[in-house]
Design a protein around this motif. Structure first.
Motif, mmCIF file in Angstrom:
data_model
loop_
_atom_site.group_PDB
_atom_site.id
_atom_site.type_symbol
_atom_site.label_atom_id
_atom_site.label_comp_id
_atom_site.label_asym_id
_atom_site.label_seq_id
_atom_site.Cartn_x
_atom_site.Cartn_y
_atom_site.Cartn_z
ATOM 1 N N LEU A 160 0.837 -1.212 0.000
ATOM 2 C CA LEU A 160 0.000 0.000 0.000
ATOM 3 C C LEU A 160 0.866 1.255 0.000
ATOM 4 C CD1 LEU A 160 -2.720 -1.116 2.563
ATOM 5 C CD2 LEU A 160 -2.880 -1.120 0.073
ATOM 6 N N LYS A 161 2.176 1.049 0.130
ATOM 7 C CA LYS A 161 3.183 2.104 0.077
ATOM 8 C C LYS A 161 2.849 3.350 0.894
ATOM 9 C CE LYS A 161 5.159 0.538 -4.283
ATOM 10 N NZ LYS A 161 5.289 -0.774 -3.820
ATOM 11 N N GLU A 162 2.695 4.497 0.226
ATOM 12 C CA GLU A 162 2.530 5.759 0.957
ATOM 13 C C GLU A 162 1.182 5.879 1.672
ATOM 14 O OE1 GLU A 162 1.120 6.071 -3.116
ATOM 15 O OE2 GLU A 162 3.118 5.637 -2.391
ATOM 16 N N GLN A 163 0.274 4.954 1.417
ATOM 17 C CA GLN A 163 -1.025 5.011 2.102
ATOM 18 C C GLN A 163 -0.938 4.508 3.539
ATOM 19 O OE1 GLN A 163 -3.081 2.812 -1.134
ATOM 20 N NE2 GLN A 163 -4.523 4.510 -1.049
ATOM 21 N N VAL A 164 0.170 3.843 3.858
ATOM 22 C CA VAL A 164 0.391 3.349 5.213
ATOM 23 C C VAL A 164 1.640 4.025 5.761
ATOM 24 C CG1 VAL A 164 0.969 1.333 6.616
ATOM 25 C CG2 VAL A 164 -0.739 1.143 4.806
ATOM 26 N N GLU A 165 1.463 4.757 6.857
ATOM 27 C CA GLU A 165 2.593 5.485 7.436
ATOM 28 C C GLU A 165 3.470 4.575 8.288
ATOM 29 O OE1 GLU A 165 2.814 8.767 10.816
ATOM 30 O OE2 GLU A 165 1.885 9.548 8.994
ATOM 31 N N LYS A 166 2.828 3.671 9.059
ATOM 32 C CA LYS A 166 3.598 2.861 10.003
ATOM 33 C C LYS A 166 2.860 1.554 10.290
ATOM 34 C CE LYS A 166 5.571 3.410 14.643
ATOM 35 N NZ LYS A 166 5.523 4.262 15.831
ATOM 36 N N VAL A 167 3.625 0.479 10.457
ATOM 37 C CA VAL A 167 3.069 -0.822 10.849
ATOM 38 C C VAL A 167 3.850 -1.308 12.057
ATOM 39 C CG1 VAL A 167 2.689 -3.224 10.181
ATOM 40 C CG2 VAL A 167 2.443 -1.414 8.470
ATOM 41 N N GLU A 168 3.124 -1.606 13.139
ATOM 42 C CA GLU A 168 3.755 -2.169 14.331
ATOM 43 C C GLU A 168 3.130 -3.534 14.567
ATOM 44 O OE1 GLU A 168 4.489 0.619 17.855
ATOM 45 O OE2 GLU A 168 2.881 1.598 16.726
ATOM 46 N N ILE A 169 3.966 -4.534 14.815
ATOM 47 C CA ILE A 169 3.453 -5.882 15.038
ATOM 48 C C ILE A 169 3.872 -6.370 16.418
ATOM 49 C CG2 ILE A 169 3.574 -8.286 14.278
ATOM 50 C CD1 ILE A 169 3.684 -7.263 11.425
ATOM 51 N N ASP A 170 2.883 -6.813 17.194
ATOM 52 C CA ASP A 170 3.118 -7.398 18.510
ATOM 53 C C ASP A 170 2.816 -8.889 18.354
ATOM 54 O OD1 ASP A 170 2.997 -8.346 21.089
ATOM 55 O OD2 ASP A 170 1.768 -6.720 21.871
ATOM 56 N N LEU A 171 3.848 -9.654 18.019
ATOM 57 C CA LEU A 171 3.668 -11.077 17.716
ATOM 58 C C LEU A 171 3.171 -11.858 18.932
ATOM 59 C CD1 LEU A 171 3.922 -13.213 15.510
ATOM 60 C CD2 LEU A 171 6.324 -13.478 16.123
ATOM 61 N N ASP A 172 3.697 -11.542 20.113
ATOM 62 C CA ASP A 172 3.305 -12.271 21.326
ATOM 63 C C ASP A 172 1.806 -12.171 21.599
ATOM 64 O OD1 ASP A 172 5.921 -13.001 21.718
ATOM 65 O OD2 ASP A 172 6.351 -11.393 23.137
ATOM 66 N N ASN A 173 1.258 -10.987 21.379
ATOM 67 C CA ASN A 173 -0.172 -10.773 21.640
ATOM 68 C C ASN A 173 -1.033 -10.844 20.383
ATOM 69 O OD1 ASN A 173 0.005 -10.298 24.525
ATOM 70 N ND2 ASN A 173 1.119 -8.450 23.972
ATOM 71 N N LYS A 174 -0.389 -11.175 19.250
ATOM 72 C CA LYS A 174 -1.093 -11.331 17.968
ATOM 73 C C LYS A 174 -1.863 -10.072 17.577
ATOM 74 C CE LYS A 174 -1.235 -16.272 18.558
ATOM 75 N NZ LYS A 174 -1.971 -17.506 18.540
ATOM 76 N N LYS A 175 -1.190 -8.927 17.742
ATOM 77 C CA LYS A 175 -1.801 -7.634 17.414
ATOM 78 C C LYS A 175 -0.999 -6.948 16.311
ATOM 79 C CE LYS A 175 -4.805 -7.539 20.883
ATOM 80 N NZ LYS A 175 -6.206 -7.730 20.631
ATOM 81 N N VAL A 176 -1.710 -6.235 15.460
ATOM 82 C CA VAL A 176 -1.079 -5.429 14.414
ATOM 83 C C VAL A 176 -1.656 -4.024 14.525
ATOM 84 C CG1 VAL A 176 -0.749 -5.100 11.937
ATOM 85 C CG2 VAL A 176 -0.790 -7.415 12.882
#
Length: 71
Positions: free
Chosen positions: A26-42
């Motif tokens: 999605l390139k410039e349409q997404v500013e930041k992605v944070e992934i919390d693998l332990d809690n299965k959250k994005v």
């Protein structure tokens, strides 16, 4: 920009990598992605709607649900 929280069935770094890849398209349409693998959250910082982001994450084949807007 809004930070959207999603619950994604991720069990390993391969799973989280797949999420990062589809959101990366999605390139410039997404500013930041944070992934919390332990809690299965994005957490996705984007001007896109929650529905658009949800459909994108679902392309990974992982069970995904929208949690809400993170404050």
């Amino acid at each position: 920009m809004t930070v959207h929280e999603f619950s994604v069935e991720m069990t390993c770094t391969g799973c989280s990598g797949a999420v990062e890849r589809v959101l990366g398209k999605l390139k410039e349409q997404v500013e930041k992605v944070e992934i919390d693998l332990d809690n299965k959250k994005v957490f996705v910082t984007s001007a896109l709607s929650a529905d658009e982001l949800l459909e994108t994450i679902k392309k990974t084949g992982k069970q995904t649900s929208y949690v809400g807007v993170k404050n």
